[in-house]
Design a protein around this motif. Structure first.
Motif, PDB file in Angstrom:
ATOM      1  N   PHE A 521       0.847  -1.193   0.000  1.00 13.55           N
ATOM      2  CA  PHE A 521       0.000   0.000   0.000  1.00 13.55           C
ATOM      3  C   PHE A 521       0.890   1.253   0.000  1.00 13.55           C
ATOM      4  O   PHE A 521       0.655   2.206  -0.753  1.00 13.55           O
ATOM      5  N   THR A 522       1.933   1.217   0.808  1.00  8.78           N
ATOM      6  CA  THR A 522       2.866   2.346   0.892  1.00  8.78           C
ATOM      7  C   THR A 522       3.465   2.639  -0.480  1.00  8.78           C
ATOM      8  O   THR A 522       3.561   3.792  -0.916  1.00  8.78           O
ATOM      9  N   LEU A 523       3.848   1.569  -1.135  1.00  8.57           N
ATOM     10  CA  LEU A 523       4.436   1.692  -2.472  1.00  8.57           C
ATOM     11  C   LEU A 523       3.475   2.420  -3.425  1.00  8.57           C
ATOM     12  O   LEU A 523       3.854   3.389  -4.101  1.00  8.57           O
ATOM     13  N   ALA A 524       2.238   1.946  -3.446  1.00 13.31           N
ATOM     14  CA  ALA A 524       1.246   2.540  -4.350  1.00 13.31           C
ATOM     15  C   ALA A 524       0.984   4.000  -3.978  1.00 13.31           C
ATOM     16  O   ALA A 524       0.863   4.860  -4.861  1.00 13.31           O
ATOM     17  N   CYS A 525       0.900   4.266  -2.675  1.00 10.99           N
ATOM     18  CA  CYS A 525       0.618   5.648  -2.231  1.00 10.99           C
ATOM     19  C   CYS A 525       1.753   6.580  -2.643  1.00 10.99           C
ATOM     20  O   CYS A 525       1.501   7.673  -3.160  1.00 10.99           O
ATOM     21  N   ILE A 526       2.986   6.142  -2.422  1.00 10.02           N
ATOM     22  CA  ILE A 526       4.114   7.014  -2.776  1.00 10.02           C
ATOM     23  C   ILE A 526       4.115   7.246  -4.283  1.00 10.02           C
ATOM     24  O   ILE A 526       4.294   8.369  -4.751  1.00 10.02           O
ATOM     25  N   VAL A 590      10.954   3.595  -4.701  1.00 16.02           N
ATOM     26  CA  VAL A 590       9.687   3.086  -5.225  1.00 16.02           C
ATOM     27  C   VAL A 590       9.829   2.673  -6.695  1.00 16.02           C
ATOM     28  O   VAL A 590       9.184   1.745  -7.165  1.00 16.02           O
ATOM     29  N   LYS A 591      10.750   3.349  -7.384  1.00 12.20           N
ATOM     30  CA  LYS A 591      10.939   3.052  -8.822  1.00 12.20           C
ATOM     31  C   LYS A 591      11.431   1.622  -9.061  1.00 12.20           C
ATOM     32  O   LYS A 591      11.247   1.084 -10.139  1.00 12.20           O
TER      33      LYS A 591
END
Ligand code: GLC
Length: 626
Positions: A521-526, A590-591
């Motif tokens: 979720f953190t990944l998607a949010c960032i 995140v990339k």
């Protein structure tokens, strides 16, 4: 400093939020030493506590040894309390209570009167350290330090080298089943945490060794895996050899492709995760030699081959059996579940980047599939209030290639909960789509990876996060995040899960809350510039994870209770938390795990690719029409 505890009140009156009896392993140890330990949990002054109560079975001393475990390193303390019982000693961490002084011997509880100095705040950062990538661990909180210590304890070695992390490291669990193995999907958050910390070796070893475990031949007889399949898990086994009278031992890696797993499910997601991790490793380290190796390229191709193989299916989405992913039991996720489609799409994107240009035919197949898959999911899985109204008014039994209601969905199958639940703003991809069947349930992992992989359009990605925001209580509640929403109940539960007692409503895979979903979720949010949402969710998780011994999952509608059968010290709960924290501090990373819109796919129109729609299209030998 020794804590001072005194007996206060019975368990029932204490606001106890759960009491678990001790594992039989502990019991065994206790029995052999004349004690029967019991784990008791209770709540006092807004904090959760657990004690190991080692009560002497016989004799006249009636001594009860309590161990206050409201602190870190609980597993170590559990050992200590048994040791202290055995030796009759009272070490720093144990408290001896004479139950003769209590009138309610069975119900006694303890209250912490003086704070122990070794509280969470006083922990050193010995799990942290330098970071090869320049990422600083300076602002590491004590909770992160605890997580690092636990994560490092979960590391599994093979021939002296770290190769993965064990699924759960619960010292009180007498029946670890296969939770003592390294699961491919479970290792991903561990791997990302290690990469973010600059510890690359374990990830490299994991990629290398799991590649060697990949299935090479299919025999259609005794439940063996198809070529290209990656195992669900593996364990390190010591074998005893007798070499001409000389006794030796050797370590081997023993994979499980589902032949031993409960329900014999084939882990379709393993190979997809493996490709995703391989790309992340290259992006993080800048070392592309691993992905360029011939055996690694062959590994990628074998996974793609099994995924892209022709079958009887009409859809560009991947056809799988129930339980072929994180939800590895019957949950009505057979057919074309979103989770597999999102991971499949992401793995195809990653593979395309890594495949050697010589594999042009395969790359072309990948491109066609990417275009068709994204069209299919964006068009037919998407649900918002407008689309729901459209389905609500569908005409059925349309016979033509131009049918609006292509999958012959009867409006009566729209679940009643959905009509009120779907907000005016926001939308999501439904869980599954088959002929005459739309599974309207929300599945977190599939929606999150649709964002990360750019399977969803930018607008759809934003809408998905808007939906999470609008439905925060339902999807996050008191512990992020719900694996799916809502639950299968009563007849649906009986028929769809096969009356699975582990998957009762609001538990485990059936609406349970899984901390491991937090990092994703953190990944998607960032990625979508909504770190605020991730921070809010992390703050909720932080309040409980350590106190609750990093459980595998939580139960109830809002995730209030530690799951009925949840393993404790579940590694991906620990690593997932760490990875969330590290990603928030290093958002550029995140990339490694996300993709932007696919330009190649954008140039391929699915309508143009369909010869029935486009009569000008001439059949081509090497053209992959999907
Ligand atoms: C359970 C979960 C699965 C996980 C495994 C090990 O079977 O359903 O997703 O990989 O435990 O943690």
């Amino acid at each position: 400093m020794k804590s001072t505890l005194r007996l206060v009140e019975p368990l029932a009156a204490s606001g106890c939020h759960g009491a678990a009896s001790v594992s039989s392993a502990q019991r065994k140890v206790g029995d052999s030493w004349g004690y029967s330990p019991k784990r008791v949990a209770f709540h006092k002054q807004g904090r959760s506590y657990t004690c190991i109560k080692c009560e002497q079975n016989a004799g006249d001393s009636s001594r009860v040894v309590y161990n206050n475990q409201a602190h870190l390193e609980r597993e170590a303390l559990q050992e200590k309390v048994v040791v202290s019982s055995l030796q009759g000693a009272t070490p720093e961490d144990s408290i001896c209570v004479d139950t003769k002084s209590s009138s309610r011997r069975e119900d006694v509880l303890v209250e912490e009167l003086s704070q122990r100095p070794e509280s969470v705040d006083s922990n050193t950062n010995d799990g942290a350290g330098s970071n090869g990538n320049g990422y600083k661990a300076l602002d590491e909180s004590p909770l992160e330090a605890e997580a690092w210590r636990l994560l490092k304890k979960a590391v599994v070695s093979y021939c002296g080298q770290p190769v993965g992390t064990i699924a759960a490291n619960d010292p009180t669990d007498p029946y670890p089943l296969n939770y003592d193995q390294v699961f491919i999907r479970d290792f991903i958050p561990s791997a990302i945490a290690f990469l973010l910390k600059g510890e690359h070796e374990i990830v490299r070893n994991f990629i290398h060794h799991t590649l060697q475990l990949q299935s090479w031949e299919k025999t259609v007889d005794c439940y063996t895996p198809g070529q290209g399949l990656m195992p669900a898990s593996f364990k390190v086994q010591t074998v005893f050899l007798d070499r001409e009278g000389v006794k030796e031992t050797e370590e081997i890696l023993q994979p499980d492709f589902g032949e031993a797993a409960i329900g014999r499910v084939a882990p379709v997601d393993s190979g997809l995760w493996w490709i995703i991790l391989l790309r992340a490793y290259g992006k993080c380290t800048g070392d592309l030699t691993l992905q360029e190796r011939v055996d690694v390229q062959t590994g990628i191709k074998m996974i793609l081959k099994v995924c892209l193989a022709d079958g009887f299916d009409m859809f560009p989405s991947l056809l799988v059996t129930d339980g072929s992913m994180m939800i590895d039991r019957r949950m009505g996720t057979h057919g074309h579940p979103l989770e597999i489609q999102a991971l499949f799409y992401h793995a195809l994107r990653c593979a395309k980047e890594m495949l050697h240009p010589e594999a042009h035919d395969l790359i072309r197949s990948v491109n066609s599939r990417l275009a068709a898959l994204s069209f299919h999911i964006q068009e037919y899985y998407w649900l918002d209030i407008r689309k729901l109204n459209e389905i609500y008014r569908y005409r059925t039994e349309e016979y033509s290639s131009d049918a609006v209601n292509k999958f012959n969905i009867y409006p009566d199958q729209i679940s009643r909960w959905l009509l009120d639940w779907l907000p005016e703003q926001g939308g999501y991809f439904i869980g599954n789509l088959q002929p005459a069947h739309m599974d309207f349930r929300w599945f977190t992992l599939g929606n999150i990876w649709s964002i990360c992989s750019a399977l969803a359009t930018k607008e759809q990605s934003e809408e998905i996060l808007t939906l999470v925001e609008k439905k925060w209580e339902d999807l996050i509640g008191t512990m992020p995040l719900k694996i799916c929403y809502p639950t299968l109940e009563e007849d649906e539960w009986r028929i769809i899960t096969g009356a699975d007692p582990k998957n009762t409503a609001w538990s485990y895979h059936n609406g349970g809350s899984w901390p491991v979903l937090l990092w994703q979720f953190t990944l998607a949010c960032i990625k979508m510039g909504r770190s605020d949402l991730a921070e809010k969710a992390v703050a909720i998780a932080e309040k409980r994870l350590s106190k609750d011994w990093w459980p595998e999952y939580y139960d109830t509608k809002s995730g209030r209770f530690i799951g009925k059968q949840a393993r404790l010290y579940q590694t991906w709960s620990i690593a997932g938390y760490l990875t969330s924290k590290l990603l928030l501090k290093n958002p550029d990373a995140v990339k490694w795990l996300t993709c932007e819109d696919d330009e190649d796919a954008a140039s391929i129109s699915c309508v143009d690719m369909n010869p029935r729609r486009n009569p000008d299209l001439k059949p081509q030998g090497d053209r992959h029409i999907v």
